[in-house]
Motif scaffolding. Structure first.
Motif, short mmCIF file in Angstrom:
data_model
loop_
_atom_site.label_atom_id
_atom_site.label_comp_id
_atom_site.label_asym_id
_atom_site.label_seq_id
_atom_site.Cartn_x
_atom_site.Cartn_y
_atom_site.Cartn_z
N HIS A 64 -7.45 -1.90 0.68
CA HIS A 64 -5.97 -1.21 0.60
C HIS A 64 -5.72 -0.64 2.17
N PRO A 65 -5.36 -1.63 3.08
CA PRO A 65 -5.10 -1.09 4.48
C PRO A 65 -4.39 0.07 4.68
N ASN A 66 -4.68 0.91 5.35
CA ASN A 66 -3.64 2.24 5.76
C ASN A 66 -2.08 1.64 6.30
N PRO A 67 -1.08 2.09 5.47
CA PRO A 67 0.17 1.47 5.93
C PRO A 67 0.64 2.48 7.13
N GLY A 68 -0.11 3.15 7.70
CA GLY A 68 0.17 4.02 8.86
C GLY A 68 0.48 5.43 8.40
N ASP A 69 -0.08 6.25 9.09
CA ASP A 69 0.04 7.71 8.75
C ASP A 69 0.35 7.95 7.22
N ARG A 70 -0.60 7.36 6.29
CA ARG A 70 -0.72 7.42 5.11
C ARG A 70 -0.89 8.88 4.48
N VAL A 71 -1.56 9.46 4.82
CA VAL A 71 -1.94 10.89 4.67
C VAL A 71 -0.68 11.79 4.68
N LYS A 72 0.15 11.65 5.70
CA LYS A 72 1.03 12.46 6.13
C LYS A 72 2.31 12.13 5.35
N ALA A 73 2.23 10.81 5.00
CA ALA A 73 3.44 10.35 4.16
C ALA A 73 3.43 10.79 2.73
N ASN A 114 -2.50 17.23 -9.00
CA ASN A 114 -2.26 17.51 -7.57
C ASN A 114 -2.10 16.22 -6.73
N PRO A 115 -1.08 15.74 -6.39
CA PRO A 115 -0.87 14.65 -5.82
C PRO A 115 -1.62 14.83 -4.11
N LEU A 116 -1.58 15.96 -3.66
CA LEU A 116 -2.19 16.29 -2.31
C LEU A 116 -3.64 15.88 -2.47
N GLU A 117 -4.27 15.91 -3.57
CA GLU A 117 -5.75 15.36 -3.78
C GLU A 117 -5.97 13.91 -3.49
N MET A 118 -4.88 13.04 -3.61
CA MET A 118 -4.98 11.70 -3.23
C MET A 118 -5.09 11.40 -1.77
N ALA A 119 -4.13 12.35 -1.01
CA ALA A 119 -4.13 12.41 0.26
C ALA A 119 -5.52 12.96 0.88
N ARG A 120 -6.18 13.62 0.31
CA ARG A 120 -7.27 14.29 0.70
C ARG A 120 -8.37 13.40 0.62
N PHE A 121 -8.36 12.65 -0.48
CA PHE A 121 -9.35 11.76 -0.68
C PHE A 121 -9.32 10.60 0.45
N PHE A 122 -8.01 10.07 0.41
CA PHE A 122 -8.05 8.87 1.45
C PHE A 122 -8.18 9.40 2.96
N GLU A 123 -8.06 10.60 3.16
CA GLU A 123 -8.47 11.22 4.44
C GLU A 123 -9.93 11.19 4.73
N LYS A 124 -10.47 11.69 3.43
CA LYS A 124 -11.96 11.61 3.74
C LYS A 124 -12.48 10.15 3.90
N LEU A 125 -11.98 9.17 3.06
CA LEU A 125 -12.58 7.94 3.16
C LEU A 125 -12.43 7.41 4.55
N GLU A 126 -11.04 7.66 5.15
CA GLU A 126 -10.76 7.24 6.47
C GLU A 126 -11.69 7.60 7.48
N GLU A 128 0.83 -1.24 -0.02
CA GLU A 128 0.01 -0.11 0.00
C GLU A 128 0.89 1.28 0.08
N SER A 129 1.95 1.36 0.83
CA SER A 129 2.66 2.48 1.04
C SER A 129 3.48 2.68 -0.38
N ASP A 130 3.86 1.53 -1.19
CA ASP A 130 4.59 1.63 -2.31
C ASP A 130 3.82 2.13 -3.37
N ALA A 131 2.27 1.72 -3.38
CA ALA A 131 1.42 2.08 -4.31
C ALA A 131 0.95 3.44 -4.11
N ASP A 132 1.04 3.91 -2.91
CA ASP A 132 0.77 5.43 -2.72
C ASP A 132 1.83 6.23 -3.52
N LEU A 133 3.19 5.70 -3.04
CA LEU A 133 4.17 6.80 -3.35
C LEU A 133 4.26 6.55 -4.85
#
Ligand code: ZN
Length: 457
Positions: free
Chosen positions: A233-242, A204-216, A187-192
């Motif tokens: 797609h389990p959260n690898p931990g601090d997904r949005v921050k990463a 804008n890649p921040l939109e990926m983080a925003r969408f995951f945040e919203k889902l979470e 998951e963490s690799d696919a995020d990156l």
């Protein structure tokens, strides 16, 4: 002096830790890329029997334009990608090995902008490029079993273990499919890779983080629709921050990509007639429901094996033996899951090779050994007819009929055909429920008639 050195080392360490992450690469994999593609194709057929694919041209084109942009401008590796929209309210999307990709209408409805859709697609595409599905499958040792089936017919147990595992790949595409459930590392690799890809493609890649945040946050609120993505797609931990952290290493850019009007697409989805959910494909359970109705198309396909070619109905699937020349070929409902996690072939063909006892074939003697081996691997099996001499592709051979209890209940007929290929016997075991044998017999004859054998080098 010493102190200063220590300080330098410390700074160096911090600097490394704070730098951008290395671009991930595909991990351990026992499959070839071609097998990813093949597997994905077969799985896509299953998916489309279970989910309603939306045919709306405008909507499908829109999603395809976003996907294509990510692949080409985002410079992802070449795979035969395609993108389809399926009528599902849950907020999810998933990609199969080798490129097929399905986006739920629920995800398109939930997105606030196109970049959020692109973010999920880029994440999914990264799973394909990094081959996470078959990486998982490889780790699960799916291919460790065929040794038992292939090399020796002893294991060919018309109910060998590989197919059970493969059936789980091809048939079991539910939430627990090993192909669709990823580790946190994956998951963490696919995020990156996903966020870098979307940035290259102008999103804008921040939109990926925003969408995951919203889902979470929504899945935390027990919004069932939002749970789907997080479950697979389990959260690898601090997904949005990463993700946010990595954005600082991207080259400065204006993110202007726009492939269409999202609100219009959401309107199209709102206006779609509600299709009744399709019935999920039933998995044959051993001993339940009796033998399956055999399914085979009149059109044939050719499987090129090591030293032979065999024709088979083009709607059957091939499961090559990783450690030998053999292959198991069966239809969609041709495999039964056994209680012990293994599987039995209910109908289909299993091929293999048995070396002659001392390098020189004695057809009668080696056929006897072969029959004994087959019987040994299959409880309750017995010879039910006299072996008959036949020619197979111009070689001396024989065919013999066996019967055994079917894993689906009732009896099954197993026709064993074998031919002298110089150093040993090439053989094919053709399996049919007794109740379906009349239907299958002409097909079996045709398979034997069209077998092509090359001498062993
Ligand atoms: Zn994922």
């Amino acid at each position: 002096m010493r102190k200063a050195l220590g300080l330098l080392v410390l700074i160096a360490t911090v600097a490394t830790a704070a730098g951008p992450r290395k671009t991930p690469k595909p991990g351990y994999n026992m499959y070839s890329k071609e097998q990813d593609i093949q597997l994905g194709r077969e799985a896509a057929k299953e998916v489309e029997q279970q989910l309603n694919v939306i045919n709306d041209r405008e909507l499908t084109d829109y999603i395809n334009r976003i996907g294509k942009r990510l692949v080409t401008v985002g410079q992802l590796e070449e795979y035969p990608y395609f993108f389809k929209v399926v009528q599902e309210d849950s907020i999810n999307a998933f990609a199969l090995p080798g490129g097929p990709m399905y986006v739920h209408t629920g995800l398109i409805k939930a997105a606030e902008n196109e970049a959020q859709i692109a973010g999920v697609l880029a994440h999914e595409l990264s799973h394909v490029v990094l081959r996470h599905g078959t990486n998982q499958a490889s780790k699960a040792q799916l291919f460790s079993i065929p040794a038992a089936i292939g090399g020796a017919i002893a294991g060919a147990s018309v109910g060998g273990g590989m197919l059970g595992q493969l059936a789980q790949l091809g048939i079991g595409l539910g939430a627990n499919s090993v192909l669709l459930k990823f580790s946190r590392g994956a998951e963490s690799d696919a995020d990156l890779l996903g966020m870098r890809t979307m940035a290259k493609a102008g999103y804008n890649p921040l939109e990926m983080a925003r969408f995951f945040e919203k889902l979470e946050s929504q899945s935390g609120n027990m919004n069932k629709l939002a749970v789907a993505f997080m479950a697979s797609h389990p959260n690898p931990g601090d997904r949005v921050k990463a993700i946010e952290k990595e954005t600082q290493y991207l080259p400065k850019a204006q993110y202007m990509a726009q492939e269409g009007n999202l609100q219009k697409m959401q309107g199209i989805i709102g206006g779609l007639p509600k299709l009744p959910p399709k019935k999920p494909v039933q998995q044959q359970q051993a001993g339940q429901g009796g033998p399956p109705q055999v399914e085979f198309s009149r059109n044939s396909k050719v499987y090129q094996g090591q030293g032979y070619t065999i024709s088979y109905p083009d709607d059957w699937q091939t499961f090559p033996d990783k450690n030998g020349p053999g292959v198991t070929i069966t239809g969609r409902n041709g495999v039964a899951q056994l209680q012990n996690g293994q599987a039995a072939v209910l109908y289909g063909v299993i091929t293999g090779y048995q070396a002659a006892q001392n390098g020189q074939v004695d057809l009668r003697r080696d056929l006897d050994t072969l029959i004994k081996n087959v019987i040994q691997g299959n409880a309750g099996m017995q010879v039910s007819g006299q072996p008959q001499s036949i020619m197979i592709d111009g070689r001396n051979g024989a065919v013999v009929q066996l019967t055994s209890p079917s894993a689906a209940g009732g009896k099954e007929i197993d026709v064993l055909a074998a031919a002298d290929v110089g150093s040993g016997l090439f053989y094919a075991v053709m399996v049919s429920p007794e109740s379906e044998y009349q239907k299958m017999e002409p097909l079996f004859k045709e398979i034997v008639r069209t077998l092509r054998l090359q001498p062993k080098q």
